[in-house]
Design a protein around this motif. Structure first.
Motif, PDB file in Angstrom:
ATOM      1  N   MET A   9     -28.479  19.883 -69.782  1.00  0.00           N
ATOM      2  CA  MET A   9     -27.690  19.838 -68.548  1.00  0.00           C
ATOM      3  C   MET A   9     -27.624  21.212 -67.884  1.00  0.00           C
ATOM      4  N   LEU A  10     -27.425  22.256 -68.677  1.00  0.00           N
ATOM      5  CA  LEU A  10     -27.382  23.613 -68.124  1.00  0.00           C
ATOM      6  C   LEU A  10     -28.729  24.024 -67.548  1.00  0.00           C
ATOM      7  N   ASN A  11     -29.819  23.661 -68.226  1.00  0.00           N
ATOM      8  CA  ASN A  11     -31.153  23.975 -67.708  1.00  0.00           C
ATOM      9  C   ASN A  11     -31.415  23.264 -66.384  1.00  0.00           C
ATOM     10  N   GLU A  12     -30.995  22.007 -66.276  1.00  0.00           N
ATOM     11  CA  GLU A  12     -31.156  21.263 -65.015  1.00  0.00           C
ATOM     12  C   GLU A  12     -30.325  21.889 -63.900  1.00  0.00           C
ATOM     13  N   ALA A  13     -29.099  22.284 -64.208  1.00  0.00           N
ATOM     14  CA  ALA A  13     -28.233  22.927 -63.201  1.00  0.00           C
ATOM     15  C   ALA A  13     -28.846  24.242 -62.748  1.00  0.00           C
ATOM     16  N   TYR A  14     -29.320  25.038 -63.699  1.00  0.00           N
ATOM     17  CA  TYR A  14     -29.957  26.314 -63.371  1.00  0.00           C
ATOM     18  C   TYR A  14     -31.191  26.086 -62.502  1.00  0.00           C
ATOM     19  N   SER A  15     -31.999  25.116 -62.862  1.00  0.00           N
ATOM     20  CA  SER A  15     -33.207  24.805 -62.100  1.00  0.00           C
ATOM     21  C   SER A  15     -32.865  24.362 -60.675  1.00  0.00           C
ATOM     22  N   SER A  16     -31.823  23.557 -60.526  1.00  0.00           N
ATOM     23  CA  SER A  16     -31.421  23.091 -59.196  1.00  0.00           C
ATOM     24  C   SER A  16     -30.915  24.236 -58.327  1.00  0.00           C
ATOM     25  N   ILE A  17     -30.093  25.102 -58.899  1.00  0.00           N
ATOM     26  CA  ILE A  17     -29.566  26.235 -58.136  1.00  0.00           C
ATOM     27  C   ILE A  17     -30.704  27.176 -57.736  1.00  0.00           C
ATOM     28  N   ARG A  18     -31.593  27.424 -58.669  1.00  0.00           N
ATOM     29  CA  ARG A  18     -32.735  28.291 -58.377  1.00  0.00           C
ATOM     30  C   ARG A  18     -33.610  27.686 -57.277  1.00  0.00           C
ATOM     31  N   GLY A  19     -33.856  26.386 -57.350  1.00  0.00           N
ATOM     32  CA  GLY A  19     -34.651  25.716 -56.314  1.00  0.00           C
ATOM     33  C   GLY A  19     -33.967  25.754 -54.957  1.00  0.00           C
ATOM     34  N   TYR A  20     -32.634  25.581 -54.945  1.00  0.00           N
ATOM     35  CA  TYR A  20     -31.897  25.638 -53.681  1.00  0.00           C
ATOM     36  C   TYR A  20     -32.052  27.011 -53.034  1.00  0.00           C
ATOM     37  N   PHE A  21     -31.879  28.068 -53.813  1.00  0.00           N
ATOM     38  CA  PHE A  21     -31.978  29.409 -53.233  1.00  0.00           C
ATOM     39  C   PHE A  21     -33.413  29.764 -52.868  1.00  0.00           C
ATOM     40  N   LYS A  22     -34.379  29.233 -53.586  1.00  0.00           N
ATOM     41  CA  LYS A  22     -35.778  29.453 -53.217  1.00  0.00           C
ATOM     42  C   LYS A  22     -36.069  28.775 -51.869  1.00  0.00           C
ATOM     43  N   GLY A  23     -35.598  27.540 -51.699  1.00  0.00           N
ATOM     44  CA  GLY A  23     -35.765  26.837 -50.424  1.00  0.00           C
ATOM     45  C   GLY A  23     -35.034  27.535 -49.293  1.00  0.00           C
ATOM     46  N   THR A  24     -33.820  28.014 -49.572  1.00  0.00           N
ATOM     47  CA  THR A  24     -33.042  28.724 -48.553  1.00  0.00           C
ATOM     48  C   THR A  24     -33.739  30.017 -48.154  1.00  0.00           C
ATOM     49  N   THR A  25     -34.377  30.688 -49.099  1.00  0.00           N
ATOM     50  CA  THR A  25     -35.107  31.922 -48.789  1.00  0.00           C
ATOM     51  C   THR A  25     -36.288  31.623 -47.872  1.00  0.00           C
ATOM     52  N   ILE A  26     -36.984  30.528 -48.113  1.00  0.00           N
ATOM     53  CA  ILE A  26     -38.105  30.144 -47.243  1.00  0.00           C
ATOM     54  C   ILE A  26     -37.599  29.880 -45.824  1.00  0.00           C
ATOM     55  N   ILE A  27     -36.505  29.149 -45.719  1.00  0.00           N
ATOM     56  CA  ILE A  27     -35.929  28.831 -44.407  1.00  0.00           C
ATOM     57  C   ILE A  27     -35.446  30.101 -43.712  1.00  0.00           C
ATOM     58  N   ALA A  28     -34.782  30.983 -44.459  1.00  0.00           N
ATOM     59  CA  ALA A  28     -34.274  32.232 -43.884  1.00  0.00           C
ATOM     60  C   ALA A  28     -35.419  33.108 -43.385  1.00  0.00           C
ATOM     61  N   ALA A  29     -36.515  33.178 -44.142  1.00  0.00           N
ATOM     62  CA  ALA A  29     -37.663  33.975 -43.714  1.00  0.00           C
ATOM     63  C   ALA A  29     -38.287  33.400 -42.444  1.00  0.00           C
ATOM     64  N   PHE A  30     -38.388  32.078 -42.367  1.00  0.00           N
ATOM     65  CA  PHE A  30     -38.935  31.422 -41.179  1.00  0.00           C
ATOM     66  C   PHE A  30     -38.056  31.703 -39.958  1.00  0.00           C
ATOM     67  N   ASP A  31     -36.751  31.477 -40.098  1.00  0.00           N
ATOM     68  CA  ASP A  31     -35.830  31.702 -38.983  1.00  0.00           C
ATOM     69  C   ASP A  31     -35.829  33.165 -38.545  1.00  0.00           C
ATOM     70  N   THR A  32     -35.821  34.071 -39.515  1.00  0.00           N
ATOM     71  CA  THR A  32     -35.795  35.497 -39.199  1.00  0.00           C
ATOM     72  C   THR A  32     -37.069  35.916 -38.480  1.00  0.00           C
ATOM     73  N   ALA A  33     -38.207  35.432 -38.929  1.00  0.00           N
ATOM     74  CA  ALA A  33     -39.471  35.782 -38.273  1.00  0.00           C
ATOM     75  C   ALA A  33     -39.467  35.340 -36.813  1.00  0.00           C
ATOM     76  N   LEU A  34     -38.960  34.137 -36.551  1.00  0.00           N
ATOM     77  CA  LEU A  34     -38.920  33.656 -35.166  1.00  0.00           C
ATOM     78  C   LEU A  34     -37.888  34.416 -34.328  1.00  0.00           C
ATOM     79  N   MET A  35     -36.733  34.731 -34.913  1.00  0.00           N
ATOM     80  CA  MET A  35     -35.714  35.484 -34.169  1.00  0.00           C
ATOM     81  C   MET A  35     -36.208  36.892 -33.847  1.00  0.00           C
ATOM     82  N   VAL A  36     -36.857  37.546 -34.798  1.00  0.00           N
ATOM     83  CA  VAL A  36     -37.382  38.898 -34.558  1.00  0.00           C
ATOM     84  C   VAL A  36     -38.509  38.844 -33.526  1.00  0.00           C
ATOM     85  N   ALA A  37     -39.364  37.831 -33.610  1.00  0.00           N
ATOM     86  CA  ALA A  37     -40.434  37.692 -32.617  1.00  0.00           C
ATOM     87  C   ALA A  37     -39.851  37.510 -31.213  1.00  0.00           C
TER      88      ALA A  37
END
Length: 160
Positions: A9-37
């Motif tokens: 259960m702890l491994n699944e929770a850790y994996s989910s949190i890590r995946g959420y922040f990895k996805g959020t980082t991708i979205i943040a990089a995309f948004d930031t690139a467009l805002m800076v452009a």
């Protein structure tokens, strides 16, 4: 509870949190690139601070990206006037709504291994509407969007 079950259960929770922040980082990089452009195209000053503020605020769920966009709009208003501010406002809204939705669906879908039905509703709705128009175009659509056994192209009574 058994130790193995707790660890799983702890491994699944850790994996989910890590995946959420990895996805959020991708979205943040995309948004930031467009805002800076957009800021560079409008020749705004302070593009250096716009980048980290836009990136960091994207980690605030639901409205964080709008805060970074508001920061950029205020800089545009102060430095270049009302026209540049309104243009930046329009671009910020476009970036954080229309352009972000498909990226968000793909990023979270890949990093969290989400089933397509659990992805953001806007993406499912767009896919449904596109499919609805395709079926209507080739004559496979019946009342209320349901296909009958006679015109279903696979599956059962309502097979899609």
């Amino acid at each position: 509870m058994k130790r193995e079950t707790g660890e799983m259960m702890l491994n699944e929770a850790y994996s989910s949190i890590r995946g959420y922040f990895k996805g959020t980082t991708i979205i943040a990089a995309f948004d930031t690139a467009l805002m800076v452009a957009a800021a560079l195209i409008l020749r705004l000053p302070l593009v250096g601070p716009i980048c980290p503020v836009s990136f960091a605020t994207c980690y605030i769920p639901s409205f964080g990206g709008y805060l970074g966009g508001a920061f950029t709009v205020i800089i545009a208003l102060a430095a270049k006037g009302l026209t540049a501010g309104l243009v930046m406002l329009g671009l910020a809204i476009l970036i954080h709504t229309v352009l972000q939705n498909p990226v968000q669906a793909v990023a979270y879908g890949k990093t969290l291994n989400l089933h397509p039905l659990s992805r953001p509703p806007g993406c499912r709705l767009r896919r449904h509407i596109r499919g609805h128009h395709r079926r209507a175009a080739d004559g496979r659509l019946h009342q209320g969007g349901r296909r009958t056994q006679a015109n279903a192209s696979g599956g059962g009574l309502l097979g899609r």
